[in-house]
Design a protein around this motif. Sequence first.
Motif, PDB file in Angstrom:
ATOM      1  N   TRP A 102     -19.037   1.265  -7.997  1.00  0.00           N
ATOM      2  CA  TRP A 102     -18.734   1.735  -6.652  1.00  0.00           C
ATOM      3  C   TRP A 102     -17.920   3.021  -6.704  1.00  0.00           C
ATOM      4  O   TRP A 102     -18.241   4.006  -6.061  1.00  0.00           O
ATOM      5  CB  TRP A 102     -17.965   0.647  -5.903  1.00  0.00           C
ATOM      6  CG  TRP A 102     -17.719   0.919  -4.455  1.00  0.00           C
ATOM      7  CD1 TRP A 102     -18.633   1.333  -3.537  1.00  0.00           C
ATOM      8  CD2 TRP A 102     -16.473   0.781  -3.779  1.00  0.00           C
ATOM      9  NE1 TRP A 102     -18.030   1.458  -2.310  1.00  0.00           N
ATOM     10  CE2 TRP A 102     -16.705   1.119  -2.432  1.00  0.00           C
ATOM     11  CE3 TRP A 102     -15.191   0.389  -4.161  1.00  0.00           C
ATOM     12  CZ2 TRP A 102     -15.699   1.090  -1.467  1.00  0.00           C
ATOM     13  CZ3 TRP A 102     -14.194   0.354  -3.209  1.00  0.00           C
ATOM     14  CH2 TRP A 102     -14.441   0.699  -1.878  1.00  0.00           C
ATOM     15  N   THR A 119      -6.536  -2.918  -7.272  1.00  0.00           N
ATOM     16  CA  THR A 119      -6.859  -3.896  -6.248  1.00  0.00           C
ATOM     17  C   THR A 119      -6.227  -5.240  -6.528  1.00  0.00           C
ATOM     18  O   THR A 119      -6.279  -5.742  -7.644  1.00  0.00           O
ATOM     19  CB  THR A 119      -8.388  -4.113  -6.194  1.00  0.00           C
ATOM     20  OG1 THR A 119      -9.001  -2.881  -5.890  1.00  0.00           O
ATOM     21  CG2 THR A 119      -8.742  -5.145  -5.147  1.00  0.00           C
TER      22      THR A 119
ATOM     23  N   HIS B  79     -13.453  -2.276   9.064  1.00  0.00           N
ATOM     24  CA  HIS B  79     -12.940  -2.408   7.711  1.00  0.00           C
ATOM     25  C   HIS B  79     -13.323  -1.200   6.874  1.00  0.00           C
ATOM     26  O   HIS B  79     -14.467  -0.765   6.885  1.00  0.00           O
ATOM     27  CB  HIS B  79     -13.538  -3.676   7.085  1.00  0.00           C
ATOM     28  CG  HIS B  79     -13.139  -3.876   5.660  1.00  0.00           C
ATOM     29  ND1 HIS B  79     -11.894  -4.324   5.306  1.00  0.00           N
ATOM     30  CD2 HIS B  79     -13.809  -3.665   4.516  1.00  0.00           C
ATOM     31  CE1 HIS B  79     -11.823  -4.395   3.987  1.00  0.00           C
ATOM     32  NE2 HIS B  79     -12.988  -3.996   3.487  1.00  0.00           N
ATOM     33  N   HIS B  80     -12.344  -0.652   6.185  1.00  0.00           N
ATOM     34  CA  HIS B  80     -12.653   0.478   5.317  1.00  0.00           C
ATOM     35  C   HIS B  80     -11.544   0.662   4.294  1.00  0.00           C
ATOM     36  O   HIS B  80     -10.514   0.018   4.357  1.00  0.00           O
ATOM     37  CB  HIS B  80     -12.818   1.746   6.147  1.00  0.00           C
ATOM     38  CG  HIS B  80     -11.569   2.140   6.874  1.00  0.00           C
ATOM     39  ND1 HIS B  80     -11.262   1.687   8.137  1.00  0.00           N
ATOM     40  CD2 HIS B  80     -10.533   2.925   6.502  1.00  0.00           C
ATOM     41  CE1 HIS B  80     -10.104   2.193   8.516  1.00  0.00           C
ATOM     42  NE2 HIS B  80      -9.629   2.944   7.537  1.00  0.00           N
ATOM     43  N   HIS B  81     -11.777   1.565   3.363  1.00  0.00           N
ATOM     44  CA  HIS B  81     -10.777   1.840   2.343  1.00  0.00           C
ATOM     45  C   HIS B  81     -10.455   3.313   2.303  1.00  0.00           C
ATOM     46  O   HIS B  81     -11.110   4.107   2.977  1.00  0.00           O
ATOM     47  CB  HIS B  81     -11.283   1.357   0.982  1.00  0.00           C
ATOM     48  CG  HIS B  81     -11.427  -0.114   0.918  1.00  0.00           C
ATOM     49  ND1 HIS B  81     -10.359  -0.967   0.798  1.00  0.00           N
ATOM     50  CD2 HIS B  81     -12.519  -0.904   1.019  1.00  0.00           C
ATOM     51  CE1 HIS B  81     -10.777  -2.205   0.804  1.00  0.00           C
ATOM     52  NE2 HIS B  81     -12.094  -2.206   0.943  1.00  0.00           N
ATOM     53  N   HIS B  95     -16.176   3.738   4.350  1.00  0.00           N
ATOM     54  CA  HIS B  95     -16.572   2.562   5.126  1.00  0.00           C
ATOM     55  C   HIS B  95     -17.550   1.668   4.382  1.00  0.00           C
ATOM     56  O   HIS B  95     -17.826   0.550   4.782  1.00  0.00           O
ATOM     57  CB  HIS B  95     -17.165   3.002   6.465  1.00  0.00           C
ATOM     58  CG  HIS B  95     -16.142   3.526   7.403  1.00  0.00           C
ATOM     59  ND1 HIS B  95     -15.535   2.753   8.358  1.00  0.00           N
ATOM     60  CD2 HIS B  95     -15.558   4.748   7.495  1.00  0.00           C
ATOM     61  CE1 HIS B  95     -14.636   3.468   9.020  1.00  0.00           C
ATOM     62  NE2 HIS B  95     -14.634   4.685   8.509  1.00  0.00           N
ATOM     63  N   CYS B  97     -17.989  -0.619   1.854  1.00  0.00           N
ATOM     64  CA  CYS B  97     -17.140  -1.458   1.006  1.00  0.00           C
ATOM     65  C   CYS B  97     -17.919  -2.374   0.076  1.00  0.00           C
ATOM     66  O   CYS B  97     -18.721  -3.189   0.517  1.00  0.00           O
ATOM     67  CB  CYS B  97     -16.229  -2.307   1.875  1.00  0.00           C
ATOM     68  SG  CYS B  97     -15.267  -3.496   0.925  1.00  0.00           S
ATOM     69  N   GLU B 100     -16.823  -6.848  -0.340  1.00  0.00           N
ATOM     70  CA  GLU B 100     -17.107  -7.989   0.515  1.00  0.00           C
ATOM     71  C   GLU B 100     -17.844  -9.088  -0.250  1.00  0.00           C
ATOM     72  O   GLU B 100     -17.374 -10.209  -0.357  1.00  0.00           O
ATOM     73  CB  GLU B 100     -17.960  -7.544   1.703  1.00  0.00           C
ATOM     74  CG  GLU B 100     -17.301  -6.498   2.569  1.00  0.00           C
ATOM     75  CD  GLU B 100     -16.212  -7.075   3.461  1.00  0.00           C
ATOM     76  OE1 GLU B 100     -16.401  -7.070   4.677  1.00  0.00           O
ATOM     77  OE2 GLU B 100     -15.164  -7.514   2.923  1.00  0.00           O
ATOM     78  N   THR B 119      -7.421  -2.405  -1.060  1.00  0.00           N
ATOM     79  CA  THR B 119      -7.681  -1.484  -2.158  1.00  0.00           C
ATOM     80  C   THR B 119      -7.460  -0.033  -1.764  1.00  0.00           C
ATOM     81  O   THR B 119      -7.906   0.400  -0.722  1.00  0.00           O
ATOM     82  CB  THR B 119      -9.152  -1.620  -2.606  1.00  0.00           C
ATOM     83  OG1 THR B 119      -9.378  -2.944  -3.036  1.00  0.00           O
ATOM     84  CG2 THR B 119      -9.453  -0.657  -3.727  1.00  0.00           C
TER      85      THR B 119
END
Lengths: 133, 133
Positions: A102, A119, B79-81, B95, B97, B100, B119
Motif C-alpha cells: 500500500w 500503526t 475514514h482516511h489517513h 482515502h 485505506c 479495513e 495510522t
Amino acid sequence: MTSTTDKQTTRQTGQRRAIFQALAKDKTALTAQELHQHLTGVGLATVYRNLQRLAEQGKVDTIRRPNGELAFRVCGVGHHHHLICRSCGRVVEVHDCALEDWSRKLATEHDFSAIEHQTELFGTCGACANKTA
Amino acid sequence: MTSTTDKQTTRQTGQRRAIFQALAKDKTALTAQELHQHLTGVGLATVYRNLQRLAEQGKVDTIRRPNGELAFRVCGVGHHHHLICRSCGRVVEVHDCALEDWSRKLATEHDFSAIEHQTELFGTCGACANKTA
DNA sequence: CTTTGTGCAAAGGCTTTGCATGCTT
DNA sequence: AAGCATGCAAAGCCTTTGCACAAAG
C-alpha cells in the motif's frame, strides 16, 4: 565515522537486568512509570534512561498510546505491528503487514519517498469481551 | 438520553473563528502552540480548549507526531489517513485505506473485536526531495 | 440578564537533566 | 583506579484547570 574504536559502553547492572527482564516477561507494553512501580530499588530516572537506550539499540519496541504516553515492549525481530487489547493491554504481534504494498503504491501516486508507517491496532480481545458481556 | 433539549452550546466568537480559519487554510497539521504563535490576541488556553472541542465534534482530525505532540487539521469527511512530509509537514489525505480488510482478518484470526487503527504515514514529498538533492 | 468563552497564571503529568555518589570493569 | 550508571531532585515540555472578567445570545 563509525570506526573510532566504538566502545559499546553498556555495563551490566542489576537495575538494567531487572528492567529488561520485567519487560520481557510482561505480555503488555509498559511505560517507564508502570515499570518503575513494579520494580523495587530502581529509580524512575534510571528506568527512563534504560528504556531510551534499549529503544535506540532496537532491543525494545516503542508503542505510543492514544493519550500520548510511550510504552515499551520486548519484541520479536523484523517488521511487525501490534494488536493491543484496549481493556487488558495484552499485545499480539502481527507480522503479516498489509501496508508494505500500500505505502509503495502511495509513494508512487503522490511522489513521496521513504515512506514509513507506524500503526497500532487497538481492539478488544476475546477474553475481555466475555468479561464485559 | 439524547433528547433532553440538547443545547448545542457553541457560541460564535472571534477567537473561535480565527482558530478554525487558520487551521482550514494551512496545508499542514498544527499544534496548539504553533497555532497560538501564528494568531494574535488569542490565548494559548483558548486555543487548546477550542481544538479539543473541535476534535470532539469531529470537525478536525488529530495527528500524533512521532515525538508525542498532538497536531490538528481540518479534513474531508470519511475514514482516511494522512501522508505527511517529514520535511515540510504538508499533509495529503489518503482515502484509499488498505487496512479495513486487513484488520477484519486480524480480528477473526486473533479473536479480537472492534479493532480500530490509527495510522500516520511519514515520508518525504517530491518537492523536499529535490531541495535536499 | 444569563450563560458561555477568554485570559492569565497556577498546577499536572510525563520525561529529561545536573550533580554527587556508588558500582562495574 | 577510571568511568559509566544510579538516585534524587530540579527543571522542561505540553496540556489542563481555576477563577474573575468580558462577550454572546
